[in-house]
Design a protein around this motif. Structure first.
Motif, PDB file in Angstrom:
ATOM      1  N   ALA A  44      16.552   4.013 -20.929  1.00 29.09           N
ATOM      2  CA  ALA A  44      15.242   3.859 -21.410  1.00 29.09           C
ATOM      3  C   ALA A  44      14.156   4.694 -20.468  1.00 29.09           C
ATOM      4  N   VAL A  45      13.359   5.475 -21.001  1.00 34.02           N
ATOM      5  CA  VAL A  45      12.276   5.993 -20.510  1.00 34.02           C
ATOM      6  C   VAL A  45      11.024   5.165 -20.668  1.00 34.02           C
ATOM      7  N   GLU A  46      10.481   4.477 -19.854  1.00 31.61           N
ATOM      8  CA  GLU A  46       9.405   3.570 -19.984  1.00 31.61           C
ATOM      9  C   GLU A  46       8.184   3.944 -19.293  1.00 31.61           C
ATOM     10  N   SER A  47       7.075   3.463 -20.035  1.00 29.96           N
ATOM     11  CA  SER A  47       5.700   3.485 -19.493  1.00 29.96           C
ATOM     12  C   SER A  47       5.043   2.298 -19.554  1.00 29.96           C
ATOM     13  N   ALA A  48       4.692   1.595 -18.394  1.00 31.70           N
ATOM     14  CA  ALA A  48       4.056   0.193 -18.500  1.00 31.70           C
ATOM     15  C   ALA A  48       5.006  -0.803 -19.331  1.00 31.70           C
ATOM     16  N   GLY A  49       6.195  -0.627 -18.793  1.00 29.15           N
ATOM     17  CA  GLY A  49       7.241  -1.443 -19.485  1.00 29.15           C
ATOM     18  C   GLY A  49       7.632  -1.369 -20.788  1.00 29.15           C
ATOM     19  N   VAL A  50       7.236  -0.212 -21.569  1.00 29.61           N
ATOM     20  CA  VAL A  50       7.486  -0.086 -23.015  1.00 29.61           C
ATOM     21  C   VAL A  50       8.171   1.156 -23.117  1.00 29.61           C
ATOM     22  N   MET A  51       9.372   1.249 -23.678  1.00 29.10           N
ATOM     23  CA  MET A  51      10.082   2.467 -23.988  1.00 29.10           C
ATOM     24  C   MET A  51       9.323   3.513 -24.826  1.00 29.10           C
ATOM     25  N   ILE A  52       9.319   4.825 -24.452  1.00 27.00           N
ATOM     26  CA  ILE A  52       8.646   5.855 -25.044  1.00 27.00           C
ATOM     27  C   ILE A  52       9.677   6.966 -25.278  1.00 27.00           C
ATOM     28  N   ALA A  55      15.905   9.203 -13.169  1.00 30.78           N
ATOM     29  CA  ALA A  55      15.376  10.442 -13.887  1.00 30.78           C
ATOM     30  C   ALA A  55      14.431   9.757 -14.882  1.00 30.78           C
ATOM     31  N   PRO A  56      14.431   8.366 -15.295  1.00 37.06           N
ATOM     32  CA  PRO A  56      13.282   7.997 -16.266  1.00 37.06           C
ATOM     33  C   PRO A  56      12.057   8.213 -15.894  1.00 37.06           C
ATOM     34  N   GLU A  57      11.509   7.630 -14.632  1.00 41.03           N
ATOM     35  CA  GLU A  57      10.194   7.542 -14.036  1.00 41.03           C
ATOM     36  C   GLU A  57       9.531   8.934 -14.067  1.00 41.03           C
ATOM     37  N   PRO A  58      10.302  10.063 -13.519  1.00 43.83           N
ATOM     38  CA  PRO A  58       9.808  11.566 -13.427  1.00 43.83           C
ATOM     39  C   PRO A  58       9.675  11.836 -15.001  1.00 43.83           C
ATOM     40  N   LEU A  59      10.748  11.626 -15.839  1.00 42.20           N
ATOM     41  CA  LEU A  59      10.700  11.992 -17.282  1.00 42.20           C
ATOM     42  C   LEU A  59       9.309  11.388 -17.942  1.00 42.20           C
ATOM     43  N   ALA A  60       9.061  10.215 -17.666  1.00 42.92           N
ATOM     44  CA  ALA A  60       8.008   9.524 -18.283  1.00 42.92           C
ATOM     45  C   ALA A  60       6.768  10.072 -18.012  1.00 42.92           C
ATOM     46  N   LEU A  61       6.691  10.613 -16.796  1.00 47.72           N
ATOM     47  CA  LEU A  61       5.557  11.505 -16.318  1.00 47.72           C
ATOM     48  C   LEU A  61       5.273  12.472 -16.904  1.00 47.72           C
TER      49      LEU A  61
END
Length: 506
Positions: A204-212, A235-241
């Motif tokens: 999961a790629v998440e932002s503020a605990g929610v999958m985006i 990878a998920p955190e940089p991808l979220a940005l």
């Protein structure tokens, strides 16, 4: 299947030449040999469990076992299983004979118990196996650094999502795909010879605990699983940005997010009738916006991972069978889905079909799933989702799909004040709670109350009828009352027994 945190399983440890020299024999837990070993210890004390953190394989010469009572051996085995130890290996030549009480309890707990039929130097075994584990950790750190460094460089150069996905593919030799929450492909880079989509590793790629979004990794044959694990974790955190900067959510994505926001509101049973009605109406509008007309059955599904990243590609594929519509999200480590089933099926048939397909699907061994009853209205599914989450947490590696209805009491008890529960159990059960072999007697009572017959209860417990009668006589003696009376305490006793058995199974 997703990679485990450590690549050394119990089976791998038994196949290692140093330990294989002991000619190990599997006594119990043969279906759990793929679980990971995080460290190998030797110990000759029965209270070792309090020093363990889970995943340890214990090597025991076993002399102390011969001096221990059957109850001590059962407690010892239970303590290892409860703390999450990976396996127990005992040298039979030193102990002479593995105690039956230990074997029986290991079988009851489905715990890997191994008999070492030849004597080996434990120091050689621990050195060899733990060295392998350390080497795996070093490789994992190396891959983690490579993934982090590459993605940080793309972000620093103002690179977009496509560049990040291409960089991950070049670094790993894997096909990489990023999808929105509604399933649309946002970016992709393919390599020839990658495995089919059904074998994707998904994070999961998440932002503020929610999958985006989700990232899917499809490896070529021979790609190091530690690299795949590094991508799924780093990878998920940089991808979220990058997503928040370059790819705004589509209207369909926003509609899916709105459904789950409303479902979370509907789960709160403390809200007033007017608020609940407003949420229910909003849910109908939101599902209508997604093309879900009235009618049909809705089934809630909650999945968690007991080890490593949450991998749901195979699960998602099973949910989508028979052209079912599926809305899903990953939030705070849980996969939550609402499955729309055919309106022409009965409620029982819809549930049986879905659960049967989940049970027949090769899912990651760490995945545990809870499923609600089919409902006509989404708000009714929402109130059952927390119970499904409890069911998922109590599922096992062999029975990895659990029905929420079977864990309603477990979920209810978990919400109660523990002191109040203890006081109630003490009042209703009295000395039965502290009697010798109390758990056995409580299980006997539960079987009796559930079946309504001593004969049927004996059959469900797989004990002789005479044994059943003897247990009932002992229970009545401890309680100081007969069980076939219909006074006001009978209902409390039934409830107390179910709660006590439920707590014992947690």
């Amino acid at each position: 299947m997703h990679p485990q945190a450590a690549s050394l399983s119990v089976r791998d440890a038994l196949d290692d030449p140093v330990l294989a020299a002991a000619h190990p024999r599997i006594l119990t837990g043969g279906e759990r040999l793929e679980q990971p070993v995080r460290w190998v210890h030797t110990s000759e004390v029965l209270d070792i469990a309090e020093l363990l953190s889970g995943g340890e394989m214990l090597l025991v010469a076993g002399v102390i076992l011969g001096d221990s009572s059957p109850d001590q051996l059962r407690s010892y085995l239970d303590s290892l299983a409860d703390v999450g130890a990976a396996a127990l290996a005992i040298e039979r030549p030193r102990v002479g004979r593995i105690p039956e009480a230990l074997i029986e309890q290991a079988a009851l707990r489905d715990f890997p118990l191994i008999e070492l039929t030849e004597v080996v130097r434990f120091v050689d075994v621990t050195r060899a196996l733990n060295s392998r584990l350390v080497n795996e950790s070093v490789r994992a750190l190396h891959f983690n650094d490579e993934v982090t460094h590459m993605l940080a460089g793309v972000l620093a150069a103002q690179g977009d999502l496509d560049e990040m996905v291409s960089g991950l593919s070049e670094l790993s030799g894997c096909s990489i795909m990023v999808r929105s929450v509604s399933g649309a492909v946002l970016a992709a880079a393919e390599v020839p010879g990658a495995r089919p989509h059904a074998h994707a590793h998904v994070a999961a790629v998440e932002s503020a605990g929610v999958m985006i979004a989700t990232i899917e990794v499809l490896p070529q044959p021979g790609v190091d699983l530690q690299m795949i694990t590094a991508i799924c974790r780093r990878a998920p955190e940089p991808l979220a940005l990058a997503l928040l900067q370059w790819r705004p959510m589509t209207r369909s994505d926003q509609a899916v997010r709105e459904v789950f926001r409303l479902l979370t509101l509907a789960e709160d049973t403390s809200r007033g009738p007017a608020q609940r009605a407003e949420t229910a109406a909003a849910l109908r509008r939101a599902t209508g916006n997604l093309g879900l007309a009235a009618g049909g059955w809705y089934v809630g599904v909650v999945a968690v991972s007991v080890d490593g990243p949450l991998q749901v590609a195979e699960l998602s594929g099973a949910l989508h069978r028979d052209e079912r519509r599926v809305l899903s999200e990953i939030r705070d480590g849980q996969f939550r889905a609402v499955v729309r089933c055919d309106s022409r099926l009965t409620s029982a048939d819809a549930l049986e079909t879905l659960v049967g397909q989940l049970n027949s699907t090769a899912l990651p061994s760490a995945l545990r799933i809870g499923v609600t009853e089919p409902q006509r209205e989404l708000p009714d599914v929402a109130t059952a989702m927390p119970v499904a989450a409890t069911a998922a947490l109590h599922a096992t590696e062999t029975d990895y799909v659990s029905l929420a209805r079977d864990f309603t009491l477990t979920h209810f008890v978990a919400q109660l004040d523990s002191d109040a529960v203890t006081q109630f159990l003490d009042a209703a059960l009295g000395p039965l709670r502290t009697a010798n072999r109390s758990a056995e007697l409580l299980a006997t009572l539960a079987a009796l109350f559930r079946t309504g017959s001593r004969v049927a209860a004996a059959e469900s417990l797989q004990i002789h009828r005479q044994t059943m009668y003897q247990r009932i006589t002992r229970i009545e003696s401890i309680l100081g009352r007969r069980l076939d009376t219909s006074d006001g305490s009978t209902g409390a006793l039934r409830v107390a027994v179910e709660i006590a058995v439920t707590l014992a199974d947690r």
